[in-house]
Design a protein around this motif. Structure first.
Motif, PDB file in Angstrom:
ATOM      1  N   HIS A   1      -3.075  15.380   4.219  1.00 30.54           N
ATOM      2  CA  HIS A   1      -2.932  16.606   3.056  1.00 30.54           C
ATOM      3  C   HIS A   1      -2.188  15.844   1.970  1.00 30.54           C
ATOM      4  CE1 HIS A   1      -4.943  19.431   5.660  1.00 30.54           C
ATOM      5  NE2 HIS A   1      -4.065  19.154   6.773  1.00 30.54           N
ATOM      6  N   GLY A   2      -2.467  14.416   1.817  1.00 34.46           N
ATOM      7  CA  GLY A   2      -1.765  14.120   0.492  1.00 34.46           C
ATOM      8  C   GLY A   2      -2.459  12.681   0.199  1.00 34.46           C
ATOM      9  N   GLY A   3      -2.083  12.092  -0.812  1.00 35.66           N
ATOM     10  CA  GLY A   3      -2.811  10.991  -1.333  1.00 35.66           C
ATOM     11  C   GLY A   3      -1.771   9.445  -1.009  1.00 35.66           C
ATOM     12  N   ILE A   4      -2.199   8.379  -1.321  1.00 31.16           N
ATOM     13  CA  ILE A   4      -1.401   7.079  -1.121  1.00 31.16           C
ATOM     14  C   ILE A   4      -1.667   6.612  -2.522  1.00 31.16           C
ATOM     15  CG2 ILE A   4      -1.355   4.971   0.151  1.00 31.16           C
ATOM     16  CD1 ILE A   4      -2.263   6.546   2.685  1.00 31.16           C
ATOM     17  N   LYS A   5      -0.531   5.959  -3.061  1.00 34.49           N
ATOM     18  CA  LYS A   5      -0.569   4.922  -4.106  1.00 34.49           C
ATOM     19  C   LYS A   5       0.335   3.870  -3.744  1.00 34.49           C
ATOM     20  CE  LYS A   5       0.462   4.399  -9.095  1.00 34.49           C
ATOM     21  NZ  LYS A   5       0.810   5.175 -10.258  1.00 34.49           N
ATOM     22  N   ILE A   6      -0.397   2.510  -3.766  1.00 36.35           N
ATOM     23  CA  ILE A   6       0.366   1.203  -3.809  1.00 36.35           C
ATOM     24  C   ILE A   6       0.143   0.570  -5.130  1.00 36.35           C
ATOM     25  CG2 ILE A   6       0.411  -0.763  -2.320  1.00 36.35           C
ATOM     26  CD1 ILE A   6      -1.530   0.817  -0.371  1.00 36.35           C
ATOM     27  N   GLN A   7       1.324   0.082  -5.423  1.00 37.62           N
ATOM     28  CA  GLN A   7       1.397  -0.645  -6.572  1.00 37.62           C
ATOM     29  C   GLN A   7       2.238  -1.968  -6.671  1.00 37.62           C
ATOM     30  OE1 GLN A   7       2.944   2.230  -9.441  1.00 37.62           O
ATOM     31  NE2 GLN A   7       4.998   1.228  -9.476  1.00 37.62           N
ATOM     32  N   ARG A   8       1.959  -3.027  -7.619  1.00 36.98           N
ATOM     33  CA  ARG A   8       2.753  -3.946  -7.617  1.00 36.98           C
ATOM     34  C   ARG A   8       3.939  -3.735  -8.332  1.00 36.98           C
ATOM     35  NH1 ARG A   8      -0.566  -8.325  -6.287  1.00 36.98           N
ATOM     36  NH2 ARG A   8      -2.793  -8.030  -6.140  1.00 36.98           N
TER      37      ARG A   8
ATOM     38  N   ALA B   1       8.557   7.921  -1.393  1.00 38.10           N
ATOM     39  CA  ALA B   1       8.439   6.950  -2.416  1.00 38.10           C
ATOM     40  C   ALA B   1       9.307   5.734  -1.967  1.00 38.10           C
ATOM     41  CB  ALA B   1       8.811   7.745  -3.583  1.00 38.10           C
ATOM     42  N   LEU B   2       8.704   4.529  -1.741  1.00 40.46           N
ATOM     43  CA  LEU B   2       9.352   3.525  -1.311  1.00 40.46           C
ATOM     44  C   LEU B   2       9.137   2.255  -2.220  1.00 40.46           C
ATOM     45  CD1 LEU B   2      10.809   1.840   0.868  1.00 40.46           C
ATOM     46  CD2 LEU B   2       8.886   1.617   1.955  1.00 40.46           C
ATOM     47  N   SER B   3      10.136   1.907  -2.381  1.00 44.49           N
ATOM     48  CA  SER B   3      10.219   0.297  -3.512  1.00 44.49           C
ATOM     49  C   SER B   3      10.774  -0.509  -2.478  1.00 44.49           C
ATOM     50  CB  SER B   3      10.860   0.493  -4.514  1.00 44.49           C
ATOM     51  OG  SER B   3      10.827  -0.733  -5.464  1.00 44.49           O
ATOM     52  N   ALA B   4       9.932  -1.376  -1.646  1.00 46.14           N
ATOM     53  CA  ALA B   4      10.154  -2.350  -0.701  1.00 46.14           C
ATOM     54  C   ALA B   4       9.951  -3.923  -1.497  1.00 46.14           C
ATOM     55  CB  ALA B   4       9.449  -2.148   0.363  1.00 46.14           C
ATOM     56  N   THR B   5      10.687  -4.378  -2.161  1.00 44.22           N
ATOM     57  CA  THR B   5      10.272  -5.602  -2.823  1.00 44.22           C
ATOM     58  C   THR B   5      10.885  -6.943  -2.402  1.00 44.22           C
ATOM     59  OG1 THR B   5      12.293  -5.096  -4.327  1.00 44.22           O
ATOM     60  CG2 THR B   5      10.008  -4.137  -5.006  1.00 44.22           C
ATOM     61  N   ASN B   6      11.231  -6.905  -1.266  1.00 45.95           N
ATOM     62  CA  ASN B   6      11.714  -8.034  -0.576  1.00 45.95           C
ATOM     63  C   ASN B   6      10.562  -9.203  -0.411  1.00 45.95           C
ATOM     64  OD1 ASN B   6      12.796 -10.608   0.969  1.00 45.95           O
ATOM     65  ND2 ASN B   6      13.999  -9.135   1.965  1.00 45.95           N
ATOM     66  N   PRO B   7      10.655 -10.526  -1.172  1.00 43.23           N
ATOM     67  CA  PRO B   7       9.403 -11.455  -0.934  1.00 43.23           C
ATOM     68  C   PRO B   7       9.152 -11.920   0.442  1.00 43.23           C
ATOM     69  CG  PRO B   7      11.169 -12.363  -2.334  1.00 43.23           C
ATOM     70  CD  PRO B   7      11.393 -11.010  -1.962  1.00 43.23           C
ATOM     71  N   ASP B   8      10.166 -11.642   1.337  1.00 41.91           N
ATOM     72  CA  ASP B   8       9.987 -11.919   2.873  1.00 41.91           C
ATOM     73  C   ASP B   8       9.776 -10.654   3.643  1.00 41.91           C
ATOM     74  OD1 ASP B   8      10.493 -14.782   2.267  1.00 41.91           O
ATOM     75  OD2 ASP B   8      12.763 -14.138   2.243  1.00 41.91           O
ATOM     76  N   LEU B   9       9.390  -9.724   3.029  1.00 39.88           N
ATOM     77  CA  LEU B   9       9.002  -8.409   3.668  1.00 39.88           C
ATOM     78  C   LEU B   9       7.910  -8.612   5.058  1.00 39.88           C
ATOM     79  CD1 LEU B   9       9.263  -5.217   3.593  1.00 39.88           C
ATOM     80  CD2 LEU B   9       7.066  -5.349   2.470  1.00 39.88           C
ATOM     81  N   GLU B  10       8.244  -8.314   6.089  1.00 42.33           N
ATOM     82  CA  GLU B  10       7.740  -8.084   7.240  1.00 42.33           C
ATOM     83  C   GLU B  10       6.757  -7.262   7.763  1.00 42.33           C
ATOM     84  OE1 GLU B  10      10.419  -9.325  10.451  1.00 42.33           O
ATOM     85  OE2 GLU B  10      11.157 -11.278   9.333  1.00 42.33           O
ATOM     86  N   ASN B  11       7.264  -5.842   7.314  1.00 41.63           N
ATOM     87  CA  ASN B  11       6.428  -4.781   7.970  1.00 41.63           C
ATOM     88  C   ASN B  11       6.858  -3.407   7.087  1.00 41.63           C
ATOM     89  OD1 ASN B  11       8.399  -3.916   9.394  1.00 41.63           O
ATOM     90  ND2 ASN B  11       7.534  -4.518  11.404  1.00 41.63           N
ATOM     91  N   VAL B  12       5.950  -2.530   6.848  1.00 38.37           N
ATOM     92  CA  VAL B  12       6.393  -1.320   6.321  1.00 38.37           C
ATOM     93  C   VAL B  12       5.637  -0.140   7.190  1.00 38.37           C
ATOM     94  CG1 VAL B  12       6.180   0.370   4.318  1.00 38.37           C
ATOM     95  CG2 VAL B  12       6.993  -2.002   4.259  1.00 38.37           C
TER      96      VAL B  12
ATOM     97  N   LEU C   1       4.129   3.830  -2.752  1.00 42.15           N
ATOM     98  CA  LEU C   1       4.774   2.407  -2.455  1.00 42.15           C
ATOM     99  C   LEU C   1       4.732   1.360  -3.335  1.00 42.15           C
ATOM    100  CD1 LEU C   1       5.836   0.482  -0.051  1.00 42.15           C
ATOM    101  CD2 LEU C   1       3.704   0.053   0.586  1.00 42.15           C
ATOM    102  N   THR C   2       5.651   0.889  -3.754  1.00 38.41           N
ATOM    103  CA  THR C   2       5.787  -0.162  -4.514  1.00 38.41           C
ATOM    104  C   THR C   2       6.333  -1.630  -3.740  1.00 38.41           C
ATOM    105  OG1 THR C   2       6.646   1.135  -6.458  1.00 38.41           O
ATOM    106  CG2 THR C   2       7.047  -1.294  -6.859  1.00 38.41           C
ATOM    107  N   LEU C   3       5.367  -2.762  -4.075  1.00 40.79           N
ATOM    108  CA  LEU C   3       5.805  -3.896  -3.203  1.00 40.79           C
ATOM    109  C   LEU C   3       5.858  -5.070  -4.365  1.00 40.79           C
ATOM    110  CD1 LEU C   3       3.039  -3.713  -0.545  1.00 40.79           C
ATOM    111  CD2 LEU C   3       5.104  -3.353   0.003  1.00 40.79           C
TER     112      LEU C   3
END
Length: 142
Positions: free
Chosen positions: A128-135, A67-78, A89-91
């Motif tokens: 063997h798992g899912g991915i969820k990406i949210q704002r 579970a990753l919350s990467a919320t920098n508006p200048d994010l370059e890569n994940v 993942l939360t962006l």
């Protein structure tokens, strides 16, 4: 900067202003307020839960949820890779990420379109798992 490694124990790190390199075997990784340029985590047989303002984040796990919350508006890569569990993942809401996903034996659900226009590069791989990406919700930004 901080470098931490352990086995058969959990790691909890809070409020780090330098880069973070966190390795754990048979334990969970929890990090809040990680503000360096880069955050790198690796664990096996444990979960990873990170909240960061880093511009570059890499998380790998075997047999654990990431579970990753990467919320920098200048994010370059994940880059996130795990097996036998899920990725959440939360962006930041204003990002226009270029997202590449691979979910073997799982579903992908995203609140972002997959082909952004030059925003951060997001690579998510799960077996063997899912991915969820949210704002990120406005209440979380405050």
């Amino acid at each position: 900067n901080i470098d931490v490694a352990t086995s058969h124990n959990n790691i909890e790190i809070n409020d780090v202003s330098g880069d973070s390199n966190i390795l754990c075997s048979h334990g969970d990784i929890h990090g809040r307020g990680l503000r360096g340029q880069t955050v790198e985590t690796a664990t096996s047989h444990g979960s990873t839960d990170i909240q960061t303002l880093a511009t570059s984040v890499s998380c790998t796990s075997q047999h654990g949820k990431v579970a990753l919350s990467a919320t920098n508006p200048d994010l370059e890569n994940v880059a996130i890779s795990t097996s036998f569990h899920s990725i959440h993942l939360t962006l930041a809401d204003g990002l226009d990420p270029v997202i590449t996903t691979s979910a073997t034996h799982g579903e992908v659900n995203s609140e972002f379109p997959g082909n952004g226009s030059g925003g951060p590069q997001i690579s998510l791989n799960v077996k063997h798992g899912g991915i969820k990406i949210q704002r990120q919700q406005l209440a979380e930004q405050e």
